[in-house]
Scaffold this motif. Structure first.
Motif, PDB file in Angstrom:
ATOM      1  N   LEU A  58     -60.966  14.727 -38.983  1.00 20.48           N
ATOM      2  CA  LEU A  58     -60.574  14.992 -37.676  1.00 20.48           C
ATOM      3  C   LEU A  58     -60.474  13.722 -36.661  1.00 20.48           C
ATOM      4  N   SER A  59     -59.580  13.832 -35.597  1.00 23.88           N
ATOM      5  CA  SER A  59     -59.539  12.727 -34.675  1.00 23.88           C
ATOM      6  C   SER A  59     -59.524  13.156 -33.333  1.00 23.88           C
ATOM      7  N   GLY A  60     -59.532  11.966 -32.332  1.00 22.69           N
ATOM      8  CA  GLY A  60     -59.461  12.206 -30.979  1.00 22.69           C
ATOM      9  C   GLY A  60     -60.834  12.720 -30.463  1.00 22.69           C
ATOM     10  N   LEU A  61     -62.058  12.093 -31.187  1.00 23.22           N
ATOM     11  CA  LEU A  61     -63.134  12.420 -30.602  1.00 23.22           C
ATOM     12  C   LEU A  61     -64.134  11.348 -29.994  1.00 23.22           C
ATOM     13  N   PRO A  62     -65.076  11.490 -29.314  1.00 21.06           N
ATOM     14  CA  PRO A  62     -65.793  10.660 -28.474  1.00 21.06           C
ATOM     15  C   PRO A  62     -66.538   9.618 -29.532  1.00 21.06           C
ATOM     16  N   ALA A  63     -66.288   8.350 -29.785  1.00 21.62           N
ATOM     17  CA  ALA A  63     -67.094   7.466 -30.764  1.00 21.62           C
ATOM     18  C   ALA A  63     -68.636   7.498 -30.699  1.00 21.62           C
ATOM     19  N   GLY A  64     -69.068   7.472 -31.670  1.00 22.67           N
ATOM     20  CA  GLY A  64     -70.508   7.500 -31.655  1.00 22.67           C
ATOM     21  C   GLY A  64     -71.379   9.155 -31.553  1.00 22.67           C
ATOM     22  N   ALA A  65     -70.328   9.944 -31.180  1.00 28.12           N
ATOM     23  CA  ALA A  65     -71.037  11.412 -31.043  1.00 28.12           C
ATOM     24  C   ALA A  65     -71.441  12.056 -32.231  1.00 28.12           C
ATOM     25  N   VAL A  66     -72.708  12.557 -32.509  1.00 29.21           N
ATOM     26  CA  VAL A  66     -73.203  13.460 -33.458  1.00 29.21           C
ATOM     27  C   VAL A  66     -72.717  14.797 -33.387  1.00 29.21           C
ATOM     28  N   LEU A  67     -71.992  15.236 -34.615  1.00 28.26           N
ATOM     29  CA  LEU A  67     -71.416  16.595 -34.511  1.00 28.26           C
ATOM     30  C   LEU A  67     -71.398  17.415 -35.734  1.00 28.26           C
ATOM     31  N   ARG A  68     -71.745  18.473 -35.647  1.00 28.23           N
ATOM     32  CA  ARG A  68     -71.704  19.508 -36.958  1.00 28.23           C
ATOM     33  C   ARG A  68     -70.572  20.437 -37.000  1.00 28.23           C
ATOM     34  N   GLY A  69     -69.972  20.348 -38.177  1.00 33.48           N
ATOM     35  CA  GLY A  69     -68.900  21.112 -38.478  1.00 33.48           C
ATOM     36  C   GLY A  69     -68.871  22.581 -39.054  1.00 33.48           C
TER      37      GLY A  69
ATOM     38  N   TYR B 267     -69.623  21.276 -33.348  1.00 33.80           N
ATOM     39  CA  TYR B 267     -70.538  21.488 -32.222  1.00 33.80           C
ATOM     40  C   TYR B 267     -71.429  20.384 -32.183  1.00 33.80           C
ATOM     41  N   ARG B 268     -71.942  20.229 -30.734  1.00 35.75           N
ATOM     42  CA  ARG B 268     -72.750  19.104 -30.305  1.00 35.75           C
ATOM     43  C   ARG B 268     -74.154  19.174 -31.030  1.00 35.75           C
ATOM     44  N   ALA B 269     -75.161  18.356 -30.695  1.00 35.09           N
ATOM     45  CA  ALA B 269     -76.377  18.671 -31.181  1.00 35.09           C
ATOM     46  C   ALA B 269     -77.230  19.509 -30.519  1.00 35.09           C
ATOM     47  N   ASP B 270     -76.815  19.841 -29.323  1.00 32.50           N
ATOM     48  CA  ASP B 270     -77.593  21.213 -28.716  1.00 32.50           C
ATOM     49  C   ASP B 270     -76.953  22.396 -29.178  1.00 32.50           C
ATOM     50  N   GLY B 271     -76.204  22.432 -29.903  1.00 33.91           N
ATOM     51  CA  GLY B 271     -75.449  23.635 -30.310  1.00 33.91           C
ATOM     52  C   GLY B 271     -74.435  24.142 -29.658  1.00 33.91           C
ATOM     53  N   THR B 272     -73.800  23.407 -28.400  1.00 33.93           N
ATOM     54  CA  THR B 272     -72.730  24.011 -27.711  1.00 33.93           C
ATOM     55  C   THR B 272     -71.628  23.563 -28.388  1.00 33.93           C
ATOM     56  N   LEU B 273     -70.393  24.322 -28.213  1.00 34.20           N
ATOM     57  CA  LEU B 273     -69.185  24.372 -28.903  1.00 34.20           C
ATOM     58  C   LEU B 273     -68.443  23.111 -28.222  1.00 34.20           C
ATOM     59  N   LEU B 274     -67.702  22.200 -28.933  1.00 35.92           N
ATOM     60  CA  LEU B 274     -67.058  21.549 -28.539  1.00 35.92           C
ATOM     61  C   LEU B 274     -65.335  21.713 -28.681  1.00 35.92           C
ATOM     62  N   GLY B 275     -65.038  22.380 -29.539  1.00 35.87           N
ATOM     63  CA  GLY B 275     -63.896  22.840 -29.508  1.00 35.87           C
ATOM     64  C   GLY B 275     -63.335  23.192 -31.158  1.00 35.87           C
ATOM     65  N   TRP B 276     -62.222  23.794 -31.324  1.00 41.65           N
ATOM     66  CA  TRP B 276     -61.756  24.292 -32.688  1.00 41.65           C
ATOM     67  C   TRP B 276     -60.165  24.064 -32.764  1.00 41.65           C
ATOM     68  N   GLN B 277     -59.804  24.194 -34.047  1.00 39.07           N
ATOM     69  CA  GLN B 277     -58.558  23.995 -34.360  1.00 39.07           C
ATOM     70  C   GLN B 277     -58.184  24.702 -35.908  1.00 39.07           C
ATOM     71  N   TYR B 278     -57.210  25.384 -36.019  1.00 42.18           N
ATOM     72  CA  TYR B 278     -56.753  25.914 -37.203  1.00 42.18           C
ATOM     73  C   TYR B 278     -56.601  24.815 -38.333  1.00 42.18           C
ATOM     74  N   VAL B 279     -56.803  25.047 -39.557  1.00 39.60           N
ATOM     75  CA  VAL B 279     -56.638  24.221 -40.702  1.00 39.60           C
ATOM     76  C   VAL B 279     -56.247  25.183 -41.971  1.00 39.60           C
TER      77      VAL B 279
END
Length: 343
Positions: free
Chosen positions: A241-252, A290-302
């Motif tokens: 996945l691309s176009g994300l903030p560098a260094g962010a810790v995310l769960r997919g 999802y961010r570390a606090d559980g909030t949704l960053l966004g989604w896409q079809y795949v």
């Protein structure tokens, strides 16, 4: 008073003797002449040299010299030198030097989500060196006075690794080097008594999860986007996945059947790499971040493809389905037109 005749005679004799003695001395002084020594010395006496002689004296001097000698002494000195010698000694030292061991590797996992559900416990994992023992107390325990209820875990034998789940709270991890050794590079560890002991410890806080776990109902048209996803990925492959903030810790996650893709850190170029499990159902999915606090960053079809399946790159799977419907309709219209012309 008339002087005694005997005393006068004695005085006259004394004066006569003195006069005679003075005459004799004068006569002698007039007749004795000094004479030089018969020979002179062959060489004058030597002057002291500016530098000391090259050979050492038979006896040591009382005080040490200002500069060290170039050659070592025949016998070792009684006291050790401040700096180590360049060459090793011929004989080993009487006592071995104290050994050192690395501090244990300690991993702490805080409560988080497992799929759509909260995991209320954290985890403490410890991996020590072969001589090291350890023990973990909860907040009611102490190194000097503890019951079995106060101990969350401990090593059965030196070098044992262990991991265990713990409820939110405060914990104390102690480690003992063993075999008269010492720990090196303490890092986050602290010596319990620096002057008397080699035992080290850490305080661990397990905090309750305060975020929210993924909810499929959050995946609406309004929350779609936030990053770019490829059109498809193979089961067991890597989803980039691309176009994300560098260094962010995310769960997919993949939906509709919630599938945890794990936690990863966004690279410096804004990409995030997640592995798609091999057991995921083939078909169109939604990948959500999802961010570390559980909030949704966004989604896409795949679209998830089976191994060896031909990939349709650069095409939105929904648009692909719509395109197929259009092509089928167009094909039907073409057949109908040909029949009309034939008739």
């Amino acid at each position: 008073m008339t002087p005694n005749p005997l005393r006068r005679a004695a005085a006259i004799i004394a004066l006569s003797v003195l006069a005679f003695s003075g005459t004799a001395v004068a006569a002698q002084a007039a007749t004795v002449e000094p004479s030089p020594s018969p020979t002179v010395t062959a060489e004058p006496t030597a002057e002291p040299t500016d530098e000391p002689t090259a050979e050492p004296t038979d006896e040591p001097t009382d005080e040490p010299t200002d500069e060290p000698t170039d050659e070592p002494t025949a016998e070792p000195t009684d006291e050790p030198t401040d700096e180590p010698t360049d060459e090793p000694t011929d004989e080993p030292t009487a006592e071995p030097t104290a050994g050192t061991v690395p501090v244990p590797a300690l991993t702490v996992t805080q409560p988080t989500c497992n799929g759509l559900n909260v995991v209320n416990t954290g985890r403490i994992a410890i991996a020590p060196a072969s001589t090291v023992d350890w023990v973990v107390f909860n907040e009611g325990g102490s190194l000097y006075a503890a019951s079995e209820e106060d101990i969350e875990g401990s090593s059965e034998n030196p070098g044992d690794a262990g991991q265990f789940d713990v409820a939110p709270g405060e914990y104390y991890v102690f480690a003992f080097p063993g075999d008269d050794k010492e720990f090196t590079d303490l890092g986050a560890w602290v010596l319990i008594e620096p002057e008397f002991d080699t035992t080290i410890f850490q305080t661990i806080n397990i905090t309750p999860f305060a975020g929210t776990c993924p909810v499929e109902t959050q995946l609406t048209d309004a929350t779609k986007g936030g990053f770019t996803s490829p059109a498809n990925v193979t089961r067991g492959g890597t989803l980039v996945l691309s176009g994300l903030p560098a260094g962010a810790v995310l769960r997919g996650y993949l939906f509709s059947v919630p599938t945890d893709l794990g936690v990863a850190t966004v690279a410096a170029d804004g990409t995030l790499r997640l592995t798609v499990p091999a057991a995921v159902t083939v078909g169109t999915h939604r990948v959500a971040l999802y961010r570390a606090d559980g909030t949704l960053l966004g989604w896409q079809y795949v679209e998830v493809l089976a191994g060896g399946q031909l990939a349709v790159t650069g095409v939105d799977p929904v648009a692909g389905v719509l395109g197929g419907v259009v092509l089928v309709a167009a094909g039907g219209a073409l057949v109908l037109a040909r029949r009309r012309l034939a008739s």
